[in-house]
Design a protein around this motif. Structure first.
Motif, mmCIF file in Angstrom:
data_model
loop_
_atom_site.group_PDB
_atom_site.id
_atom_site.type_symbol
_atom_site.label_atom_id
_atom_site.label_comp_id
_atom_site.label_asym_id
_atom_site.label_seq_id
_atom_site.Cartn_x
_atom_site.Cartn_y
_atom_site.Cartn_z
ATOM 1 N N GLY A 18 -38.195 -19.543 12.186
ATOM 2 C CA GLY A 18 -37.891 -18.296 11.493
ATOM 3 C C GLY A 18 -37.463 -18.482 10.058
ATOM 4 N N ASN A 19 -38.118 -19.335 9.314
ATOM 5 C CA ASN A 19 -37.718 -19.661 7.948
ATOM 6 C C ASN A 19 -38.907 -19.462 7.024
ATOM 7 O OD1 ASN A 19 -36.402 -20.566 5.692
ATOM 8 N ND2 ASN A 19 -35.983 -22.620 6.435
ATOM 9 N N SER A 20 -38.809 -18.513 6.103
ATOM 10 C CA SER A 20 -39.908 -18.222 5.189
ATOM 11 C C SER A 20 -39.398 -18.103 3.760
ATOM 12 C CB SER A 20 -40.625 -16.927 5.591
ATOM 13 O OG SER A 20 -41.706 -16.658 4.706
ATOM 14 N N PRO A 21 -39.237 -19.225 3.065
ATOM 15 C CA PRO A 21 -38.727 -19.169 1.686
ATOM 16 C C PRO A 21 -39.583 -18.315 0.764
ATOM 17 C CG PRO A 21 -38.713 -21.427 2.515
ATOM 18 C CD PRO A 21 -39.447 -20.610 3.528
ATOM 19 N N ALA A 22 -40.889 -18.230 1.039
ATOM 20 C CA ALA A 22 -41.769 -17.467 0.165
ATOM 21 C C ALA A 22 -41.439 -15.981 0.156
ATOM 22 C CB ALA A 22 -43.230 -17.676 0.574
ATOM 23 N N GLY A 71 -37.083 -6.922 12.879
ATOM 24 C CA GLY A 71 -37.126 -6.759 11.435
ATOM 25 C C GLY A 71 -37.498 -8.061 10.741
ATOM 26 N N PHE A 72 -37.899 -7.948 9.477
ATOM 27 C CA PHE A 72 -38.129 -9.145 8.654
ATOM 28 C C PHE A 72 -37.943 -8.778 7.192
ATOM 29 C CE2 PHE A 72 -42.337 -7.192 8.784
ATOM 30 C CZ PHE A 72 -42.854 -7.385 7.513
ATOM 31 N N HIS A 73 -37.653 -9.789 6.385
ATOM 32 C CA HIS A 73 -37.463 -9.571 4.951
ATOM 33 C C HIS A 73 -38.810 -9.306 4.284
ATOM 34 C CE1 HIS A 73 -33.201 -10.373 4.226
ATOM 35 N NE2 HIS A 73 -33.277 -11.247 5.212
ATOM 36 N N HIS A 74 -38.818 -8.304 3.426
ATOM 37 C CA HIS A 74 -40.042 -7.888 2.758
ATOM 38 C C HIS A 74 -40.054 -8.395 1.335
ATOM 39 C CE1 HIS A 74 -43.054 -4.763 1.334
ATOM 40 N NE2 HIS A 74 -43.606 -5.252 2.434
ATOM 41 N N LYS A 75 -41.207 -8.888 0.883
ATOM 42 C CA LYS A 75 -41.237 -9.561 -0.413
ATOM 43 C C LYS A 75 -41.087 -8.616 -1.599
ATOM 44 C CE LYS A 75 -46.310 -9.754 -0.226
ATOM 45 N NZ LYS A 75 -47.448 -10.686 -0.099
ATOM 46 N N SER A 76 -41.210 -7.302 -1.392
ATOM 47 C CA SER A 76 -41.035 -6.381 -2.515
ATOM 48 C C SER A 76 -39.580 -5.997 -2.729
ATOM 49 C CB SER A 76 -41.848 -5.106 -2.293
ATOM 50 O OG SER A 76 -41.254 -4.280 -1.309
ATOM 51 N N ARG A 77 -38.689 -6.435 -1.830
ATOM 52 C CA ARG A 77 -37.269 -6.055 -1.932
ATOM 53 C C ARG A 77 -36.385 -7.265 -1.657
ATOM 54 N NH1 ARG A 77 -39.653 -1.903 1.286
ATOM 55 N NH2 ARG A 77 -39.015 -2.979 3.191
ATOM 56 N N ALA A 78 -35.211 -7.265 -2.248
ATOM 57 C CA ALA A 78 -34.149 -8.174 -1.837
ATOM 58 C C ALA A 78 -33.180 -7.319 -1.035
ATOM 59 C CB ALA A 78 -33.454 -8.808 -3.037
ATOM 60 N N HIS A 79 -33.303 -7.372 0.298
ATOM 61 C CA HIS A 79 -32.655 -6.398 1.170
ATOM 62 C C HIS A 79 -33.152 -5.007 0.755
ATOM 63 C CE1 HIS A 79 -30.449 -9.709 2.789
ATOM 64 N NE2 HIS A 79 -30.009 -10.031 1.592
ATOM 65 N N SER A 80 -32.282 -4.116 0.263
ATOM 66 C CA SER A 80 -32.815 -2.829 -0.190
ATOM 67 C C SER A 80 -32.916 -2.751 -1.712
ATOM 68 C CB SER A 80 -31.945 -1.677 0.327
ATOM 69 O OG SER A 80 -30.655 -1.694 -0.259
ATOM 70 N N ASN A 124 -45.959 -15.789 8.670
ATOM 71 C CA ASN A 124 -45.266 -15.324 7.477
ATOM 72 C C ASN A 124 -45.882 -15.909 6.212
ATOM 73 O OD1 ASN A 124 -43.957 -17.943 6.984
ATOM 74 N ND2 ASN A 124 -42.714 -17.461 8.780
ATOM 75 N N GLU A 125 -45.371 -15.477 5.064
ATOM 76 C CA GLU A 125 -45.967 -15.881 3.801
ATOM 77 C C GLU A 125 -45.826 -17.383 3.544
ATOM 78 O OE1 GLU A 125 -47.666 -13.776 1.618
ATOM 79 O OE2 GLU A 125 -47.510 -12.370 3.272
ATOM 80 N N GLY A 147 -51.324 -20.509 4.814
ATOM 81 C CA GLY A 147 -51.901 -21.397 3.826
ATOM 82 C C GLY A 147 -51.041 -22.576 3.444
ATOM 83 N N SER A 148 -49.843 -22.688 4.014
ATOM 84 C CA SER A 148 -48.928 -23.743 3.601
ATOM 85 C C SER A 148 -48.578 -24.712 4.720
ATOM 86 C CB SER A 148 -47.632 -23.139 3.055
ATOM 87 O OG SER A 148 -47.895 -22.325 1.939
ATOM 88 N N THR A 149 -48.689 -24.291 5.952
ATOM 89 C CA THR A 149 -48.272 -25.139 7.056
ATOM 90 C C THR A 149 -49.482 -25.578 7.867
ATOM 91 O OG1 THR A 149 -47.927 -23.240 8.495
ATOM 92 C CG2 THR A 149 -46.044 -23.966 7.221
#
Length: 810
Positions: A230-234, A692-701, A269-270, A274-276
């Motif tokens: 469950g780790n997606s730095p991207a 839920g998951f973190h969305h790349k267009s937001r930092a939280h909200s 996840n992002e 293509g990375s793993t």
């Protein structure tokens, strides 16, 4: 350490794409307009026209990074933004596309413009403009009334992370000058992990250090296998000097020498895309079951490191159990092999039915990890954000212990990648809080509703046996956790809208968030790029540095620096001198910088730093628990035994003393339990799991209201084609998503990148519902669906990722 010098030209620039365009709701917007980029390599040294200047500042939202801004200011107004182009290309704190849209935020038409007081119902969002004098006097009067009528512990500063700065949030300092306030422990990001891991690795454990975790740079240097739970730095650690950049170096190095990267997540996840080398889909909330099946394989195949387990750990087998637990089959070995309390062997076949990971793949994963010379096993903060997250976080950290791959080059402790070891400048001191007791961070809503009933044994209160008061005054600065980022928005609305419970709510922000609608007094804040700003590198950026900036433009309308306003509140209450110590806001910035420079004389002089903007140093790789591994006698852990406690005698004691409700359990071993709304809880009415998951267009909200970002990365529920087919909708259709707690409408993304039987819902979208009507959330906020039921040990926000739902075409 290697010092990174001041401004030089860099290849890492973004282009002003005059021919490119992005279709938005408002029409065609050029990429240069959206992200405020330039083709030029700007620096403080270049010759500028008299009406132009370059002003440094920093991004201050909670993504873990503090990326650098260079604002190009023309005639006193921001024209566009360049990011960090100084020093070596390998370490440039360049803003991501999200951060580059800060220009939009600063000058957005929805900026709060004036102090306001509520004229409608709480949550209705109806306000009228008032003067700063009226606002300040009202706040001072409400503080005095609450303290005189109830006591300081009836005031609570709600958790908020919308703004990071050395002088950012002076709220605690002001309250401590007035005699204190009801504090909080843990945080929303790492709530379950922060509560549970001290029982495993010791009381000094922190998810924000490089002692209990290894750095990605160490993995890049020496690892041959990366296993990510469950780790997606991207998506969670975007930015040029953030962990997504470090992960790119790991990928290049590990794969370049023939190693592998395996990402275990409900989504492709992002970071995995293509990375793993392999994406291993898993049902959310079942990571611990997978761990135990891997352990079963290692025990069966004689691959556990018994020497390590006997020397460094407590509780693996009967021999290493504490005396209080011996003779009752309470060891981890007994639990895994089926001779423990539940008499179930944790075979790959057992785990497969729970996790949806095929048994043969579990066996292969066990073999791959066992064969690796330096496996780097890490977890993001998503797996612990479940109702069983306290056990899950410990279970994942157990994996490297079982094979003795901990404290060695290239290995990790099962925790997230290490965070930087040095922060060169401090922050405005809070002072001492005379209220010694505190509540778990997620319990503030219960403390409003029935605080006097909350105790150390039933609610996790620390510092006292019980609370003396319900919370009567809420202070919320730069945060959206009153509603949007909190569980069960519908229930939360009902509590907050009852003015007989919480009598006064102060909200301080830059735009009308969902939480701001509940304010009694709503104040417009000046943004960091509108005032002097001092920050260290971000907490997830693995270097050490300082950014010092000044105002790129004046605050618009009547927006003001919060420190200046708090100074006036302090003056009304007779504590101005104690609050300011005779310093203005900018005086404090200089003072804090000079204090840091006294400890780190390599920092430039203050006036030079104002022009330079950023100072950076690389830091050496970290190996988590290396000192403990090298000499456990000289460097014991801060657990009662001084060792890694697979079995926690302290947790066994808590389980026997705390008042738990039906279905709750605190386990001395990191066992798999489904948890509330976890595995096995789906019903005919709610047949799908939701996460839920973190969305790349937001930092939280944060950034959630920027229209261009909403178009560039749409807010979509991910649903597998197998689940969408029977529901007769396609990508782009609007879906109704219902849980036992509420309903949202959100756009569908039908994709095989999510495991069947589960839908993935991005967190942070802004709640938008008629709370006096049907309460259907058209904004698609995931917390309309989540439950407000704090977890057994942390009393935390585990339901954030544990949901059961039904999805249909709206």
């Amino acid at each position: 350490m290697k010092t990174i010098g001041k401004s030089t030209l860099s290849r890492r620039t973004f282009c002003k794409a005059s021919g490119a365009a992005l279709l938005t709701a408002a029409g065609a917007v050029s990429l240069s307009s959206l992200y405020s980029c330039t083709t030029k390599n700007d620096s403080a040294e270049q010759k500028l026209p008299d009406n132009e200047k370059i002003v440094w500042n920093a991004c201050n939202v909670n993504c873990g990074g503090n990326c650098a801004f260079q604002w190009r200011v023309v005639d006193g107004a921001i024209a566009y933004m360049e990011s960090d182009n100084t020093g070596d290309n390998s370490l440039q704190a360049r803003a991501c596309l999200r951060g580059r849209s800060m220009h939009r935020w600063l000058n957005h038409p929805d900026r709060l413009k004036y102090p306001m007081k509520r004229v409608g119902q709480r949550g209705e969002g109806k306000f009228e403009q008032i003067s700063w004098d009226e606002a300040i006097q009202t706040i001072a009067d409400k503080l005095k009334y609450t303290i005189d009528s109830y006591g300081n512990d009836a005031i609570h500063i709600v958790y908020a992370t919308g703004m990071y700065s050395a002088t950012g949030n002076s709220s605690a300092r002001l309250m401590n000058c007035l005699g204190g306030y009801l504090g909080r422990h843990f945080d929303y990001s790492t709530n379950m992990l922060s509560a549970a891991m001290p029982y495993f690795y010791g009381d000094d454990f922190s998810p924000y250090d490089n002692v209990h975790a290894s750095s990605f740079s160490e993995a890049a240097a020496n690892s041959d296998l990366i296993v990510m739970f469950g780790n997606s730095p991207a998506e969670t650690r975007m930015g040029g000097a953030n962990a997504t950049w470090d992960f790119a170096q790991v990928r290049e190095a590990v794969q370049g020498r023939g190693g592998k990267i395996i990402n275990i997540d409900l989504r492709l996840n992002e970071s995995a895309s293509g990375s793993t080398d392999e994406w291993l889909p898993i049902r959310p909330g079942t990571d611990a079951a997978l761990v135990h099946a891997l352990a079963y394989e290692w025990v069966t195949n004689d691959q556990v490191d018994l020497d390590f387990l006997h020397k460094y750990c407590v509780g693996f087998d009967e021999q290493t159990l504490p005396d209080s637990a011996k003779g009752a089959n309470k060891s981890y070995h007994d639990y895994v092999m089926g001779t423990g309390y539940d008499k179930v062997a944790k075979t790959p076949e057992w785990a497969s039915s729970i996790t949806q990971v095929p048994a043969e793949r579990i066996k292969q994963l066990a073999a791959d990890i066992a064969a690796a010379k330096a496996p780097f096993i890490c977890q993001g903060w998503g797996p612990q954000r479940h109702t069983n997250g306290e056990d899950t976080s410990r279970a994942i950290s157990l994996l490297p212990c079982l094979i003795g791959k901990i404290g060695l080059p290239g290995t990790n402790t099962g925790q997230r990648e290490a965070e930087p070891p040095i922060y060169m400048v401090g922050s405005l001191p809070d002072g001492d809080n005379a209220v010694e007791h505190s509540i778990p961070v997620y319990q503030w809503l219960n403390a409003i509703d029935h605080g006097k009933e909350m105790t150390a044994l039933n609610a996790g209160v620390k510092g006292a046996d019980k609370l003396n008061n319900d919370i009567k005054l809420i202070w919320n600065y730069a945060g959206n956790c009153l509603t949007n980022q909190h569980g069960d928005i519908n229930y939360t609305h009902d509590i907050l809208s009852d003015e007989s419970k919480c009598e006064f709510i102060l909200v301080w922000d830059t735009v009308m968030t969902s939480s701001a609608k509940y304010a009694d007094i709503l104040l417009p804040d000046a943004m960091r790029s509108e005032q002097m700003n001092l920050v260290n590198q971000g907490y997830s950026e693995y270097y050490t540095g300082v950014l010092l900036g000044t105002a790129a433009q004046d605050p618009p309308f009547e927006c003001r620096c919060s420190y200046d306003v708090m100074t006036e509140i302090a003056d009304k209450l007779g504590v101005k001198e104690a609050f300011t110590e005779g310093r203005t806001h900018d005086d404090w910035v200089r003072y804090l910088y000079e204090q840091g420079r006294a400890d780190y004389p390599e920092l430039p002089e203050f006036d030079k730093m104002i022009k330079q903007g950023i100072f950076k140093k690389t830091v050496d790789p970290a190996i988590g628990l290396k000192d403990f591994r090298d000499d456990p006698a000289a460097n014991p852990l801060s657990t009662p035994s001084g060792k890694i406690e697979i079995y926690s005698e302290a947790l066994a004691k808590i389980a026997g003393e705390w008042e738990l409700t039906d279905g709750e359990a605190i386990n001395p071993l990191p066992v798999f339990t489904p948890g509330f709304y976890g595995y096995g809880s789906v019903t005919p009415e709610f047949p799908l799991y939701g996460c839920g998951f973190h969305h790349k267009s937001r930092a939280h909200s944060s950034f959630g209201f920027i229209e261009e970002l909403q178009e560039a990365a749409r807010n979509e529920i991910w649903i597998n084609p197998l689940d969408a087919e029977s529901r007769l909708f396609n990508s782009g259709d609007t879906c109704s998503v219902k849980s036992p707690r509420g309903e949202i409408h959100v756009e569908a993304r039908v994709t095989a990148r999510v495991i069947p039987g589960t839908v993935a819902i991005p967190q942070g979208a802004w709640h938008d519902a008629d709370m006096a009507g049907d309460r259907i959330d058209k904004g698609g906020c995931v917390n309309t669906l989540t439950a407000y039921r704090p977890t057994p040990l942390a009393k935390g926000n585990g339901p954030a990722h544990s949901m059961i739902v039904q999805v249909a075409k709206a």
